[in-house]
Design an enzyme around this catalytic site. Structure first.
Site, mmCIF file in Angstrom:
data_model
loop_
_atom_site.group_PDB
_atom_site.id
_atom_site.type_symbol
_atom_site.label_atom_id
_atom_site.label_comp_id
_atom_site.label_asym_id
_atom_site.label_seq_id
_atom_site.Cartn_x
_atom_site.Cartn_y
_atom_site.Cartn_z
ATOM 1 N N LYS A 70 -9.335 2.304 -2.720
ATOM 2 C CA LYS A 70 -9.938 1.748 -1.401
ATOM 3 C C LYS A 70 -11.413 2.201 -0.994
ATOM 4 O O LYS A 70 -11.893 3.327 -1.171
ATOM 5 C CB LYS A 70 -8.965 2.106 -0.012
ATOM 6 C CG LYS A 70 -9.340 1.548 1.114
ATOM 7 C CD LYS A 70 -8.405 2.256 2.239
ATOM 8 C CE LYS A 70 -8.538 1.213 3.458
ATOM 9 N NZ LYS A 70 -7.653 1.915 4.373
ATOM 10 N N GLU B 211 0.793 -1.169 -0.019
ATOM 11 C CA GLU B 211 -0.033 0.103 0.013
ATOM 12 C C GLU B 211 0.873 1.312 -0.128
ATOM 13 O O GLU B 211 1.791 1.431 0.850
ATOM 14 C CB GLU B 211 -1.014 -0.151 1.284
ATOM 15 C CG GLU B 211 -1.690 1.272 1.571
ATOM 16 C CD GLU B 211 -2.209 1.319 2.908
ATOM 17 O OE1 GLU B 211 -3.064 2.293 3.167
ATOM 18 O OE2 GLU B 211 -1.971 0.394 3.562
ATOM 19 N N CYS C 250 -5.121 -2.462 3.283
ATOM 20 C CA CYS C 250 -5.049 -2.119 4.858
ATOM 21 C C CYS C 250 -6.269 -2.880 5.501
ATOM 22 O O CYS C 250 -6.594 -4.005 5.371
ATOM 23 C CB CYS C 250 -4.745 -0.561 5.100
ATOM 24 S SG CYS C 250 -4.233 -0.347 6.657
#
Length: 507
Positions: free
Chosen positions: A327, A264, A382
């Site tokens: 995301k 990420e 994440c």
């Protein structure tokens, strides 16, 4: 010495014991057999709560809250590192923030434990307590975008109830943990009945582990997971950013593979500000080496606020248009600022932003191979892999079958703490729920490969700069949990609670 006849003294002692039990429960989750150890610790919690003879709900509420605060302060202390060590927030304000978040998380635990005082003590009290706990855990994962970190379920990766996850998910694991811990507490009152319940439930759960809902798909794929180990503070230094980009580009070129993944925001600049031609250069490498690449960077999308950043994964495959995943489940205060809290973010000394959200129905990434069917991977960034229900829904509703899970994360924010092992257990639970293997590409750790049963097959040491090269077998099929999601366990829990309240009114 505490006066046992004094209500105040006895309450203070009880609260201290409950706080310690909460801390012990949090500590037990980090042990090899933490899923087993948490059951007797919870039994001790029920014993202490049951000693509260007061009929007042607030007595049990405060007791449950104290237990929850002890649990979450120990389990989430690493947030202090991101607030103070990385963010430069004042130590007292950082401690206060951790405590307030812990108290908010503990509120759900506290409400769940009210089942002990709301319902008459019968042989089904444990079921009602478990149902209450499940409902509150679900709400904890939903209200204010949700933060279901440090639930009871992920510890069951090392416990007796993991095999139920492919059927009914992590909340079903939670249900069984609470129920069986109550029956363990009740052994002194009804030994034969409670012992029989525990043996039957554990035995049946273990037998379900013999059922496989997914099967191998195609030939194994070769992979490389690159762990850069860059300190979080360097991500705000332009010279260090350039060095970081150079490192990952050189590592990508070092050896080809069917799939190469970097973490990420491994390229921590907005996509339009990256070195000219960088992504085209990597696309050319993908074409010539037949390697599929997944790159973490900062994307940009138009919105009503103008151009907004996104936490993005860009996928590059041989002779194929670029793929992107933005995301969808953002971190409060880290990736979006709740209304009225800009003052809190201003206390940081690091640049943060309101990111745009990606949609929940983004397509999986196709890993293209010569003379082989494509392997499709569901991407999470994440802490998106904390939300098992969302991931299961994505897989079930996808127009293309999903064969692999890939999580790209950066936990450098939390230094040398238990945060990486906590997220690893969450990823293990997601693999177990979906019956799919998983890849975890991280900046500082724990970079790893997980099997469809959630077991860690290979991993890199934390805080090392290294690359994990291996092969992974993709899987095909859907578990019952992917198809049904949390609906069965939530329905059972709600029906139990409704029945409990009706039964209570009759008596």
């Amino acid at each position: 010495m505490v006066d046992q006849q004094s209500p105040k003294g006895m309450n203070a002692l009880a609260l201290l014991i409950l706080f310690i039990l909460g801390a012990l429960l949090a500590g037990a989750t980090e042990l090899s057999y933490g899923g087993w150890i948490q059951i007797p610790i919870l039994a001790l919690v029920w014993w202490r709560l049951n000693l509260q003879h007061s009929s007042k709900l607030q007595t049990h509420f405060v007791s449950g809250l104290t237990f929850g605060i002890g649990y979450f302060v120990i389990g989430l202390w690493w947030l202090y590192i991101s607030l103070h060590d990385v963010g430069g927030m004042h130590p007292l304000l950082s401690c206060a923030a951790v405590f307030l978040l812990s108290a908010y998380m503990a509120f759900y635990f506290s409400v769940a434990t009210l089942a002990i005082s709301l319902f008459r003590k019968t042989r089904v009290t444990g079921l009602l307590l478990a149902a209450s706990w499940v409902v509150m855990e679900f709400l904890r994962s939903y209200i204010f975008t949700g933060f279901p970190w440090m639930g009871l379920a992920e510890s069951q990766i090392n416990g007796p109830f993991a095999p139920i996850a492919p059927l009914f998910g992590g909340l079903a694991c939670t249900f069984l943990v609470v129920w069986i811990s109550w029956e363990l507490f009740q052994l002194k009152n009804r030994a034969i009945f409670s012992a029989a319940i525990m043996i039957c439930v554990i035995g049946i759960t273990q037998l379900t582990g013999l059922i496989s809902f997914t099967k191998p798909f195609g030939d194994p794929i070769s992979i490389r997971l690159i762990q850069g180990n860059f300190e979080q503070t360097l991500k705000f230094n332009p010279q260090a950013i350039a060095q970081q980009i150079d490192f990952y580009v050189s590592q990508i070129k070092k050896e080809s593979a069917n799939l190469i993944v970097i973490p990420e925001t491994a390229f921590p600049w907005p996509q339009n500000n990256l070195p000219p031609g960088l992504l085209n250069y990597l696309q050319d490498y993908s074409n010539t080496s037949s390697s599929n690449l997944l790159v973490g960077l900062i994307g940009e999308v138009p919105s009503s606020k103008g151009m907004q950043y996104t936490n993005r994964v860009t996928g590059l495959s041989p002779n194929t248009p670029a793929y992107q995943y933005d995301k969808a489940h953002l971190v409060p205060f880290g990736e979006f600022i709740p209304p009225g809290f800009h003052w809190f973010i201003n206390a940081f000394n690091v640049p943060l932003s309101d990111f745009a959200r990606g949609s929940l129905d983004q397509a999986p990434f196709s890993i293209v191979r010569k003379n082989q069917d494509a392997v499709r991977a569901a991407i999470t960034i994440c802490y998106e892999d904390v939300f098992g229900g969302e991931l299961a829904s994505r897989i079930n509703l996808s127009n293309e079958p999903v064969n692999l899970l890939i999580n790209m994360t950066n936990l450098a924010w939390f230094g040398q703490s238990q945060a990486p092992t906590q997220q690893l257990r969450l990823s293990q639970l997601r693999s177990l729920e979906t019956g799919l293997p998983a890849l975890r590409a991280t900046n500082t750790g724990i970079t790893s490969v997980l099997g469809p049963d959630g077991k860690v097959l290979q991993s890199l040491p934390e805080f090392t700069q290294a690359s994990l090269s291996t092969q992974v077998q993709a899987y095909a099929g859907k578990t019952p949990y992917v198809i049904w999601g949390n609906f069965p366990i939530l329905s059972i829990s709600c029906l139990l609670l409704i029945w409990g309240f009706i039964r209570q009114r009759r008596f």
